[in-house]
Enzyme design. Structure first.
Site: not given
Length: 399
Positions: A10, A92, A181, A209, A211, A242, A334-335, A385
């Site tokens: 990846n 990937r 993603h 997703h 991040g 972004r 996740e965190n 992934e």
């Protein structure tokens, strides 16, 4: 089912992540990451498992790290730790355009097509190609398979992927929603189905997703029917640096009234917008800390960030009709318990409620944070992934 040892590669703009897995058992033999590629000092961190199933962690400093250095180091690991040679290598590839809805066995024609698609992903496909070429040189006798990040979104209906722009833009310039993603969305959706003991083909799932880059997907009975990223990864949610969705006329206004160049505008929208523009940082931990200290810009940034996610959740529920599960993944998803709480707050009318105590739990691979009265199961699932790519490679080779 035939067993395979799959090496997954990846490649990112300054990182290379890899895993060597044994399938179908999904045992991880070695996994690691190189970061700081192209800088004065890089790092190689990896964990490997010996024949007695003992785990070993190592970390190395690698000055002036380059992509060839990474792949030579991976090759050296096989001798250094007597690792089994891979049967196949899975790569990937970020952009497959409309050409690839499935993995592809790499040959010269496939490489040429991936290279042609670099026009649509100039920051990603070239480094993906470099990783493929390095592996072809080091492992010339091993089959290599490309797995495309956009492939999962090729099931979008035409009314979802087409933009209301002149026909020529689509037919000649290939302007449409592609989404990204894909491996992460596919992986966590399947993990949710496994947890719920229901085939994914019988579930409606919204995956988030979150991040530094962030996207969402609406998955109806196993098929993606909408996603927030579009022609590029700039569309959709507010992200680390972004902007996400903005009025397209803003760019024209800046060019016409302030003589800004397309390069300046693109750089600002991709690298100087989002959380960074409003809160002064794209690190969610720092922004949350700043909010706790009373920073009004951090509060505004978080309100903007979560509001845009809420809007997408509502629109996806409308598109799906009903939802069985809402899944958080990615570094923030996740965190960050506070982000999950703020996103789900006041969504009880849509059947979404989370439990405060469960939401604060640390997760290993998965945790169910649903409230007792919630109609929708809300899950936090750690993405993988590389494992998803290995699964797709293995499935591809079985057919």
């Amino acid at each position: 089912m035939v067993a395979h040892t799959v090496l997954v590669i990846n490649c990112g703009s300054s990182t290379v992540k890899y895993q060597l897995l044994e399938l179908p058992s999904e045992r991880v033999i070695v996994k690691g990451i190189f970061d700081g590629i192209g800088q004065q000092q890089g790092n190689h961190r990896y964990c490997w498992q010996d024949k007695s199933d003992h785990h070993h962690d190592e970390s190395l400093v690698m000055p002036a790290l380059s992509y060839p250095d990474c792949f030579m180091a991976i090759s050296d690991l096989f001798c250094k730790h007597s690792l089994p040679k891979p049967n196949v290598i899975g790569h990937r590839v970020v952009h497959g355009g409309e050409l690839f809805s499935q993995p592809a066995l790499i040959d010269e024609s496939i490489l040429t097509q991936i290279d042609q698609l670099s026009l649509l992903a100039p920051l990603h496909n070239p480094v993906n190609i470099q990783g493929i070429e390095e592996c072809l040189a080091l492992f010339p006798d091993i089959r290599q398979v490309a797995v495309f990040d956009t492939a999962f979104h090729q099931s979008l209906p035409e009314y979802a992927y087409r933009y209301p722009v002149p026909e020529k833009w689509y037919s000649e310039y290939h302007i449409r929603k592609y989404g990204f993603h894909g491996s992460s969305h596919r992986y966590v959706a399947q993990q949710a189905a496994d947890y719920l003991h229901t085939p994914l083909s019988q579930l409606n799932v919204i995956t988030l997703h979150l991040g530094n880059g962030a996207s969402m997907a609406a998955i109806k009975q196993g098929q993606c029917i909408d996603t927030s990223m579009g022609f590029t990864p700039l569309e959709g949610l507010m992200m680390g640096s972004r902007s996400g969705d903005v009025d397209p006329a803003i760019s024209l206004h800046l060019q016409q009234q302030y003589a800004m160049t397309t390069e300046q505008i693109s750089d600002d929208l991709n690298h100087h917008s989002g959380l960074l523009a409003v809160a002064g940082s794209y690190d969610m931990r720092q922004i949350l800390s700043q909010r706790e200290q009373g920073d009004v810009n951090s509060q505004l940034a978080l309100d903007m960030y979560c509001y845009r996610i809420k809007k997408h959740i509502g629109s996806y529920i409308a598109s799906l009709g009903y939802v069985d599960a809402l899944v958080f993944t990615g570094g923030v998803g996740e965190n960050s318990a506070p982000i999950r709480w703020q996103v789900c707050d006041n969504l009880s009318g849509l059947g979404i409620e989370i439990d405060a105590a469960r939401n604060e739990q640390s997760i290993d691979d998965m945790v169910d944070i649903s409230g007792t009265e919630s109609r929708v199961r809300t899950l936090v699932i750690r993405s993988n992934e590389e494992l998803q790519i290995a699964r797709e490679v293995n499935s591809f080779l079985q057919h």
